[in-house]
Design an enzyme around this catalytic site. Structure first.
Site, PDB file in Angstrom:
ATOM      1  CG  ASN A   1      -2.225  -0.642   0.969  1.00  0.00           C
ATOM      2  OD1 ASN A   1      -2.738  -0.556  -0.136  1.00  0.00           O
ATOM      3  ND2 ASN A   1      -2.783  -1.300   1.975  1.00  0.00           N
TER       4      ASN A   1
ATOM      5  CE1 TYR B   1      -8.982   2.142   3.005  1.00  0.00           C
ATOM      6  CE2 TYR B   1     -10.164   0.280   2.063  1.00  0.00           C
ATOM      7  CZ  TYR B   1      -9.193   0.777   2.903  1.00  0.00           C
ATOM      8  OH  TYR B   1      -8.435  -0.087   3.646  1.00  0.00           O
TER       9      TYR B   1
END
Ligand code: G6P
Length: 425
Positions: A144, A253
């Site tokens: 990430n 998200y």
């Protein structure tokens, strides 16, 4: 076939054994190498993986090493799942955000930016070593912020890379469950960026079932329930009628953008940061993995946000060895398939994947209601990639100013100064 997992000491690693040892697995795996520089993690994780493999009668060897080169030598596939700076770094990122009244989530807002600055140079170095040790191997990147790291890789030399994220597959599983159908019967129209995706159609037997599904979710919300998403994102509901008006289901998200104040309040109100929660879950997991009697996946894994990540990795290992393409939602360059996005911008869309590579499928243009946010976040991401690659403070400043979750040049400057103090840029 040799599979190397870089960052193999992750407590997630044992999950992948289930897919690799499935009776119908036709992956041709002969060697699995877990690489990690931290012996206190690699030891218990690798030991547990060996127990799982032997219990399942696996025909491949499970090795472990601290050496990146040894892991990469002759690998056919390389899964990269490193967390540069560990959970301590993640906690500091969250605090950096909170200290300025901003979202410092792991991949979103100033937290994601800090993580990109740490992760991109390290993953580019892994790619450089792959050129020497296993130039033809595919890299499956989970590191990430996955979209930005993948964009950095594709723009700086690695062609054979796919950016992966569990969010689309988790949504796929959840939607199929709600519809009472196997996942294979359900096709998703999905567009966006990593951790900024929208579900736009749910095709079953030729019909789009999304409108009915949205009604169902609106009703669930009215009775206090929510569509379940990753364990690491606070479950917040949108105002009644929002999903109906949007006509799409945003991934969890997207709440950081659509419900910024509420998400910030929920992070501020939490007694511990998500990083601190995960530290505790991980220490429990590592203790269980170290126990010779433990030979099943512990229930604590379900408290992590990465549900289905291993299923996705195994699906991709199969797809990339097959001559018949199958469709998977992954991160790759748009190459003209998403209107309004630069050709070399990494997007998250359904792709046809086979031995021949990754081919993004042509998308209906993103709706007016989402294209602005997609472009805005993509502009930030591209500046962030450049800042991380060039180690440029000016570019870092501009990336922060371009981030929709950072209001204005003064606040961006304060955050930048903190990141400089922390040695990140
Ligand atoms: C989600 C995201 C991953 C992220 C994970 C964090 O699933 O898609 O990118 O790494 O959550 O989970 P954690 O348990 O570490 O909070």
């Amino acid at each position: 076939m040799k599979l190397a997992i870089i960052g193999g000491g992750s407590t997630y690693s044992p999950e992948i054994l289930g897919g690799l040892t499935a009776p119908d697995s036709a992956l041709g795996l002969t060697e699995l190498v877990l690489q990690d520089p931290r012996p206190e993690r690699l030891g218990p994780v690798a030991g547990f993986c060996r127990r799982l493999a032997s219990k399942a009668g696996a025909s491949f060897a499970v090795r472990d090493t601290a050496s990146l080169d040894a892991a990469l030598d002759g690998a056919d596939f390389v899964v990269v799942q490193i967390r540069v700076g560990g959970q301590e770094g993640r906690h500091a990122d969250i605090r950096t955000g909170l200290d300025f009244g901003l979202i410092g989530q792991e991949t979103t807002g100033v937290g994601g930016f800090a993580k990109a600055l740490r992760s991109i140079p390290e993953v580019l170095e892994i790619a450089r070593r792959m050129e020497q040790r296993c130039p033809d191997a595919w890299m499956l990147n989970f590191t990430n912020p996955s979209g930005m790291v993948t964009e950095a890789l594709l723009r700086h030399g690695r062609e054979r890379v796919i950016g992966l994220c569990n969010v689309p597959i988790e949504m796929h599983m959840e939607v199929a469950k709600l519809l009472g159908r196997p996942r294979e019967d359900v096709q998703l129209d999905w567009v966006g960026l990593n951790h900024l995706g929208w579900l736009r159609k749910v095709i079953v037997d030729g019909d789009d079932l999304l409108p009915g599904l949205i009604e169902k979710i609106e009703q669930m919300n009215a009775s206090g329930q929510a569509l379940s998403g990753p364990a690491n994102i606070p479950e917040l509901q949108y105002p009644p009628g929002f999903l109906r008006a949007l006509g799409m289901i945003p991934s969890s998200y997207v709440r950081y953008f659509y419900a910024t104040d509420e998400m910030l309040e929920s992070i501020q109100a939490a007694p511990r940061s998500r990083a601190q929660e995960v530290m505790e879950i991980e220490s429990e997991l590592l203790a269980l993995y170290a126990d010779e009697r433990q030979d099943t996946l512990p229930s604590q894994l379900s408290k992590r946000g990465g549900a289905w990540y291993s299923r996705l990795a195994v699906d991709l290992l199969g797809a990339l060895q097959s001559d018949t393409p199958t469709v998977h939602i992954v991160n790759t360059q748009s190459r003209g398939t998403v209107e309004g996005m630069p050709d070399d911008a990494v997007v998250e869309v359904p792709c046809r994947i086979s031995r021949a590579g990754v081919e993004p499928t042509v998308q209906d243009p993103p709706q007016e209601s989402i294209i602005g946010l997609m472009r805005h976040v993509k502009a930030y991401e591209r500046l962030a990639v450049e800042a991380a690659v060039d180690r440029s403070r000016d570019k870092a400043y501009m990336a922060l100013v371009a981030n929709p979750l950072v209001p204005g040049a003064s606040k961006a400057r304060s955050v930048l100064d903190r990141l400089i103090e922390r040695g990140l840029i």
